[in-house]
Enzyme design. Structure first.
Site, PDB file in Angstrom:
ATOM      1  N   GLU A  24       0.856  -1.282   0.042  1.00 11.88           N
ATOM      2  CA  GLU A  24       0.033   0.142   0.105  1.00 11.88           C
ATOM      3  C   GLU A  24       1.152   1.197   0.170  1.00 11.88           C
ATOM      4  OE1 GLU A  24      -0.868   2.107   3.380  1.00 11.88           O
ATOM      5  OE2 GLU A  24      -0.567   0.382   4.904  1.00 11.88           O
ATOM      6  N   LYS A 112      -5.431  10.991   0.681  1.00 12.21           N
ATOM      7  CA  LYS A 112      -5.520   9.585   1.317  1.00 12.21           C
ATOM      8  C   LYS A 112      -6.626   8.872   0.752  1.00 12.21           C
ATOM      9  CE  LYS A 112      -6.215   7.687   6.059  1.00 12.21           C
ATOM     10  NZ  LYS A 112      -6.222   7.952   7.582  1.00 12.21           N
ATOM     11  N   VAL A 132      -5.396   0.547   3.202  1.00  9.09           N
ATOM     12  CA  VAL A 132      -5.848  -0.911   3.120  1.00  9.09           C
ATOM     13  C   VAL A 132      -6.824  -0.971   2.395  1.00  9.09           C
ATOM     14  CG1 VAL A 132      -6.228  -2.799   4.386  1.00  9.09           C
ATOM     15  CG2 VAL A 132      -4.484  -1.379   5.214  1.00  9.09           C
ATOM     16  N   ASP A 174     -16.348   5.950  14.628  1.00  9.76           N
ATOM     17  CA  ASP A 174     -15.261   5.930  13.662  1.00  9.76           C
ATOM     18  C   ASP A 174     -14.771   4.519  13.586  1.00  9.76           C
ATOM     19  OD1 ASP A 174     -13.229   6.246  12.273  1.00  9.76           O
ATOM     20  OD2 ASP A 174     -12.212   7.846  13.042  1.00  9.76           O
ATOM     21  N   SER A 176     -12.773   2.069  10.763  1.00 14.08           N
ATOM     22  CA  SER A 176     -12.122   2.269   9.695  1.00 14.08           C
ATOM     23  C   SER A 176     -12.785   1.246   8.477  1.00 14.08           C
ATOM     24  CB  SER A 176     -10.710   1.865   9.796  1.00 14.08           C
ATOM     25  OG  SER A 176     -10.176   1.669   8.238  1.00 14.08           O
ATOM     26  N   ALA A 177     -12.708   1.903   7.085  1.00  8.51           N
ATOM     27  CA  ALA A 177     -13.378   1.106   6.054  1.00  8.51           C
ATOM     28  C   ALA A 177     -12.502  -0.159   5.553  1.00  8.51           C
ATOM     29  CB  ALA A 177     -13.427   1.967   4.729  1.00  8.51           C
ATOM     30  N   ASP A 178     -11.351   0.028   6.448  1.00  5.04           N
ATOM     31  CA  ASP A 178     -10.245  -1.300   6.076  1.00  5.04           C
ATOM     32  C   ASP A 178     -11.141  -2.728   6.533  1.00  5.04           C
ATOM     33  OD1 ASP A 178      -8.536   0.509   5.674  1.00  5.04           O
ATOM     34  OD2 ASP A 178      -7.101  -0.023   7.323  1.00  5.04           O
ATOM     35  N   LYS A 195      -3.823  -1.132  14.605  1.00  3.17           N
ATOM     36  CA  LYS A 195      -3.070  -0.029  15.229  1.00  3.17           C
ATOM     37  C   LYS A 195      -3.333   0.143  16.661  1.00  3.17           C
ATOM     38  CE  LYS A 195      -2.638   2.836  11.215  1.00  3.17           C
ATOM     39  NZ  LYS A 195      -3.276   2.017  10.274  1.00  3.17           N
TER      40      LYS A 195
HETATM   41  N1  PSU Z   1       0.050   0.770   8.675  1.00  2.36           N
HETATM   42  C1  PSU Z   1       1.031   1.920   9.123  1.00  2.36           C
HETATM   43  N2  PSU Z   1       0.842   2.993   9.044  1.00  2.36           N
HETATM   44  C2  PSU Z   1      -0.457   3.653   8.272  1.00  2.36           C
HETATM   45  C3  PSU Z   1      -1.256   2.784   7.883  1.00  2.36           C
HETATM   46  C4  PSU Z   1      -0.974   1.311   8.047  1.00  2.36           C
HETATM   47  O1  PSU Z   1       2.036   1.339   9.838  1.00  2.36           O
HETATM   48  O2  PSU Z   1      -0.344   4.857   8.523  1.00  2.36           O
HETATM   49  C5  PSU Z   1      -2.499   3.358   7.259  1.00  2.36           C
HETATM   50  C6  PSU Z   1      -3.027   2.197   6.218  1.00  2.36           C
HETATM   51  O3  PSU Z   1      -2.942   2.688   5.046  1.00  2.36           O
HETATM   52  C7  PSU Z   1      -4.518   2.094   6.912  1.00  2.36           C
HETATM   53  C8  PSU Z   1      -4.761   3.461   7.499  1.00  2.36           C
HETATM   54  O4  PSU Z   1      -5.352   1.627   5.872  1.00  2.36           O
HETATM   55  O5  PSU Z   1      -3.551   3.782   7.995  1.00  2.36           O
HETATM   56  C9  PSU Z   1      -6.320   3.459   8.094  1.00  2.36           C
HETATM   57  O6  PSU Z   1      -6.571   4.871   8.370  1.00  2.36           O
HETATM   58  P1  PSU Z   1      -7.868   5.031   8.715  1.00  2.36           P
HETATM   59  O7  PSU Z   1      -7.940   4.788  10.137  1.00  2.36           O
HETATM   60  O8  PSU Z   1      -8.310   6.584   8.546  1.00  2.36           O
HETATM   61  O9  PSU Z   1      -9.071   4.079   7.918  1.00  2.36           O
HETATM   62 MN    MN Z   2     -11.958   6.576  10.219  1.00  7.64          MN
END
Ligand code: PSU
Ligand code: MN
Length: 355
Positions: A24, A112, A132, A174, A176-178, A195
């Site tokens: 990614e 993003k 992701v 909130d 994530s769409a992941d 995370k």
């Molecule tokens: N892994 C990391 N650092 C990051 C990410 C993943 O070590 O910054 C990114 C990935 O692309 C993941 C995104 O999909 O953070 C999640 O963001 P959000 O919570 O806004 O969906």
């Molecule tokens: Mn989010």
């Protein structure tokens, strides 16, 4: 899909049945800082498994975001696989980037791109780092075109930590769409867990609801990104054997005809991990200031990761680099084994896959 650019190396690799790993780019555009580190990351220290890569592959004068993305590609290559880094560049979806394209992406003001953003960035003609979710959606389109040409599809994807359910979800949902994207894209997602900025038990429930198989790779507890897993979050399934893993993937996707992705959890090595309790304290404070400053939506994850890096004087960056490279290497080993045993490759590219 009008403008999809597949790097020749990726096409050739697929045609020759060589292993390919998707990477990614949101981590490049939004996850890591655009400044150089003043030291060699710890994972390259003498005697460490990545030592070899560090002496040849880490350019200390590069900003850390670019150096890390390059090192991830090298980690994939070191295991005999081909990296297929995904991004939107000038309104086209790229699968596989040239060194120049990667460098440009690391410098421009990129979007993003989660799944919901892909169409807008493509339409605007701009650039975007794919999260992701965005990377999985792009991979699905790419796999359609590979299938139409009689080529094998790509099943392996390495990232750092997946997005999930944020803390305070009861007050502000909130998620994530992941999670959603993993649940509808049949790829193996190699990750160091959710995370640490997230609510881990809630994220696990969301994975569960979305029917995503979760496998610990040589670990017993759910890994927490820059920290090791803790005994109060034990995993239900652990595997130590690549053959068993490819067999499990084959059964899930081919035998059961499921479309969910599979999460392979790769715990950060002891030597690179941050103390979980210490990080917990930092994240609690960072979440509080995010709330006070009204930081929500796409900006939240980068804000929390930056706060973590600042509060640990950069130690979390070293940890983040270590886990990203570890995941890239593991994804390459998995695909290599699957291909060699011809388990995933033969069955998944068979005609009845799309039925
Ligand atoms: N892994 C990391 N650092 C990051 C990410 C993943 O070590 O910054 C990114 C990935 O692309 C993941 C995104 O999909 O953070 C999640 O963001 P959000 O919570 O806004 O969906
Ligand atoms: Mn989010």
């Amino acid at each position: 899909m009008e403008r999809i650019v597949v790097h020749q190396e990726v096409l050739d690799g697929l045609a020759e049945a060589r292993p390919v790993v998707v990477l990614e780019t949101a981590v490049l555009t939004h996850g890591l800082p655009r400044r150089a580190l003043d030291h060699l990351p710890r994972c390259f220290a003498d005697g460490r498994p990545l030592h070899e890569l560090g002496t040849t592959g880490w350019n200390a004068s590069d900003p850390v975001n670019l150096a890390t993305s390059r090192a991830m590609s090298r980690a994939v290559r070191m295991e005999g696989a081909i990296p297929a880094t995904i991004a939107v560049i000038d309104g086209a979806l790229h699968v596989g980037l040239t060194p120049d394209e990667l460098e440009r992406l690391s410098q421009v003001d990129a979007d993003k791109c989660s799944t919901r953003d892909l169409a807008a960035t493509l339409q605007s003609g701009g650039c975007g780092g794919t999260t992701v979710a965005g990377t999985l959606s792009a991979s699905a389109v790419a796999n359609d075109t590979f299938r139409a040409r009689g080529l094998p599809e790509i099943r392996m994807f390495a990232t750092g930590g997946i997005g999930g359910v944020h803390r305070d979800w009861a007050g502000h949902p909130d998620i994530s769409a992941d999670i959603r994207a993993i649940s509808c894209t049949p790829m193996l997602v190699v990750t160091a867990g959710a995370k640490i900025i997230l609510d881990l038990p809630a994220t696990r429930e969301a994975l569960d609801t979305n029917m995503i198989p979760v496998i610990g790779w040589e670990c017993d507890n759910f890994p927490r990104f820059t920290s090791r897993g803790s005994a109060d979050q034990p995993l239900e399934r652990r595997l130590d054997d690549l053959t068993c893993l490819s067999e499990l993937c084959r059964i899930h996707w081919n035998g059961l005809k499921r479309d969910e992705g599979i999460l392979l959890l790769n715990e950060i090595p002891h030597d690179d991990a941050l103390d979980g309790d210490r990080v917990e304290e930092i994240v609690t404070r960072a979440c509080h200031s995010a709330k006070q400053q009204g930081i929500t939506g796409q900006a939240l994850t980068p804000f929390l990761l930056t706060a973590l890096a600042e509060e640990t004087s950069g130690e979390s960056l070293d940890a983040n680099i270590a886990l990203l490279l570890g995941n890239a290497g593991l994804a390459a080993r998995v695909v290599f084994r699957s291909r060699r045993r011809r388990l995933i490759q033969v069955d998944i590219t068979s005609q009845d896959w799309s039925n």
